[in-house]
Structure formats: C-alpha cells, structure tokens
Design a protein around this motif. Sequence first.
Motif, PDB file in Angstrom:
ATOM      1  N   GLN A  60       0.747  -1.209  -0.123  1.00  0.00           N
ATOM      2  CA  GLN A  60      -0.071  -0.218  -0.184  1.00  0.00           C
ATOM      3  C   GLN A  60       0.921   1.199  -0.022  1.00  0.00           C
ATOM      4  O   GLN A  60       0.747   2.061  -0.690  1.00  0.00           O
ATOM      5  N   SER A  61       2.021   1.308   0.805  1.00  0.00           N
ATOM      6  CA  SER A  61       2.680   2.424   0.843  1.00  0.00           C
ATOM      7  C   SER A  61       3.513   2.535  -0.570  1.00  0.00           C
ATOM      8  O   SER A  61       3.649   3.607  -0.932  1.00  0.00           O
ATOM      9  N   LEU A  62       3.952   1.644  -1.196  1.00  0.00           N
ATOM     10  CA  LEU A  62       4.761   1.490  -2.514  1.00  0.00           C
ATOM     11  C   LEU A  62       3.843   2.027  -3.535  1.00  0.00           C
ATOM     12  O   LEU A  62       4.076   2.950  -4.281  1.00  0.00           O
ATOM     13  N   SER A  63       2.486   1.645  -3.570  1.00  0.00           N
ATOM     14  CA  SER A  63       1.479   1.985  -4.402  1.00  0.00           C
ATOM     15  C   SER A  63       1.074   3.562  -4.144  1.00  0.00           C
ATOM     16  O   SER A  63       0.869   4.223  -5.552  1.00  0.00           O
ATOM     17  N   ASN A  64       1.096   3.939  -3.126  1.00  0.00           N
ATOM     18  CA  ASN A  64       0.914   5.501  -2.968  1.00  0.00           C
ATOM     19  C   ASN A  64       1.954   6.388  -3.668  1.00  0.00           C
ATOM     20  O   ASN A  64       1.817   7.417  -4.062  1.00  0.00           O
ATOM     21  N   GLN A  65       3.209   5.522  -3.543  1.00  0.00           N
ATOM     22  CA  GLN A  65       4.354   6.249  -3.995  1.00  0.00           C
ATOM     23  C   GLN A  65       4.757   6.302  -5.435  1.00  0.00           C
ATOM     24  O   GLN A  65       5.273   7.210  -6.160  1.00  0.00           O
ATOM     25  N   LEU A  66       4.304   5.243  -6.095  1.00  0.00           N
ATOM     26  CA  LEU A  66       4.344   4.681  -7.350  1.00  0.00           C
ATOM     27  C   LEU A  66       3.495   4.821  -8.334  1.00  0.00           C
ATOM     28  O   LEU A  66       2.134   4.189  -7.953  1.00  0.00           O
ATOM     29  N   ASP A  67       3.686   4.901  -9.572  1.00  0.00           N
ATOM     30  CA  ASP A  67       2.308   4.686 -10.551  1.00  0.00           C
ATOM     31  C   ASP A  67       2.517   3.411 -10.993  1.00  0.00           C
ATOM     32  O   ASP A  67       3.372   3.022 -11.882  1.00  0.00           O
ATOM     33  N   LEU A  68       1.687   2.186 -10.718  1.00  0.00           N
ATOM     34  CA  LEU A  68       2.043   0.829 -10.888  1.00  0.00           C
ATOM     35  C   LEU A  68       1.426   0.637 -12.199  1.00  0.00           C
ATOM     36  O   LEU A  68       1.735  -0.605 -12.880  1.00  0.00           O
ATOM     37  N   ASN A  69       0.609   1.597 -12.954  1.00  0.00           N
ATOM     38  CA  ASN A  69       0.377   1.408 -14.430  1.00  0.00           C
ATOM     39  C   ASN A  69       1.666   1.869 -15.237  1.00  0.00           C
ATOM     40  O   ASN A  69       1.440   1.582 -16.618  1.00  0.00           O
ATOM     41  N   GLU A  70       2.240   2.556 -14.958  1.00  0.00           N
ATOM     42  CA  GLU A  70       3.534   3.052 -15.929  1.00  0.00           C
ATOM     43  C   GLU A  70       4.571   2.004 -16.154  1.00  0.00           C
ATOM     44  O   GLU A  70       4.852   1.247 -15.182  1.00  0.00           O
ATOM     45  N   GLN A  71       4.776   1.923 -17.290  1.00  0.00           N
ATOM     46  CA  GLN A  71       5.755   0.828 -17.759  1.00  0.00           C
ATOM     47  C   GLN A  71       7.044   1.009 -17.311  1.00  0.00           C
ATOM     48  O   GLN A  71       7.606   2.053 -17.554  1.00  0.00           O
ATOM     49  N   ALA A  72       7.687   0.233 -16.771  1.00  0.00           N
ATOM     50  CA  ALA A  72       9.073  -0.018 -16.443  1.00  0.00           C
ATOM     51  C   ALA A  72      10.035   0.214 -17.417  1.00  0.00           C
ATOM     52  O   ALA A  72       9.734  -0.160 -18.439  1.00  0.00           O
ATOM     53  N   TYR A  73      11.316   1.108 -16.967  1.00  0.00           N
ATOM     54  CA  TYR A  73      11.889   1.210 -18.151  1.00  0.00           C
ATOM     55  C   TYR A  73      12.828   0.044 -18.281  1.00  0.00           C
ATOM     56  O   TYR A  73      13.178  -0.834 -17.411  1.00  0.00           O
TER      57      TYR A  73
END
Length: 188
Positions: A60-73
């Motif tokens: 939950q903490s990580l999903s608040n800080q990251l856009d999980l829909n953004e494709q990783a480099y």
Amino acid sequence: MNGGKIWDWAWVRALNGDMEKHEMEELEMRLQQHLVVYNNDVWYWSSSEQQCFNVKDARQSLSNQLDLNEQAYEFVWNKWAPGKSLMFVWKAVEEKVPTTTALRGGGVNLQNVICQTCGAAEETAAHVLLQCNFAKRVWEEIVKWTKIPAANTEGNLKELLQELNDLQRSRKMRKAIHAIAIQTMWTI
C-alpha cells in the motif's frame, strides 16, 4: 558489567585527529546517559497504524508512491557492447555511478559538486555523459560519423538510448548504433 556499562570498541583504525577524538568522547558521553534495555528487537513499519510490519502495508505504501500502471524502463543489454560498458551505462541511467553529486548524496562530505570539466552544472551522470560541453562535442562527432539525427543531449540517458532504439534503421544498424552509444558513454 556489575550494573555498569563498559564499551569495548573494535575500530578498524585508530582515531585520527582532535576532531575524531572529540566526537568519540561525545559519543561515549551520550551512550553513558542512555538507558540500555535488554529486550528482543522488534521490526516496526512506520507507515502502518499498527506499527507492526506486514506485506499488505508495504504494498500500500509503495503503490501510494509509485504509478503501478507506468511501464518500467527496460535497459537493452546489447551483446555487441562490452559487458563493463553495459554495466556502467546501466548504473549511469539510474544515477548510481560515483559522480560528485551521487557521492554527496551518499554521505561523502564534498563542498563542490560542480562539473570540473565545464563548471556549468552539478556533476551528475547525465551531465557528464550528455550535457557537459565536452560530452556535447563528442556526441556531435558521433552523430556525424554514424549519420543519425542529432542526439538529444539536453534530456537524460534513458531518453537518448530510447531515441537510438527507435531510429528508422535496420535492426543490425540500430544494434550497432546502440553499441557505439554505450561505448561512447563508457569512454567519456
């Protein structure tokens, strides 16, 4: 020991200078004032109301800080480039090479983090490998030699590598240009 505290230090090297000796004395004084409690260690999760670590709260903490829909480099591991060059550029893309800015961020006490080559900006991996006047001149020559469109030296390393991978060239030519770019960054 017998209700008192004895600190048995096992330093790798001897204290160096008056400043370190003063810091050591101050540390010992603070430790003498600290109450040591002999209980088991416990892991706490600062983002949780319960203060006890669990995977759900971490996610939950990580999903608040990251856009999980953004494709990783995704870094391209080109077999035509030497392994040490690839590893260096891979680390440089993430700003994990020892530039003065990275060293200062890692706790090294550096007064000046300005690029020693051009003096125009802080020494980051992107600056040294793309944005520094010296690097720009190198990239101009690489562009002429490989006959590719101008390299964007104002962006970051990810953008440059992506541009090179998106060139309208044959697969082998893109692979060769990518290897040249990797080796150019290693050389700079």
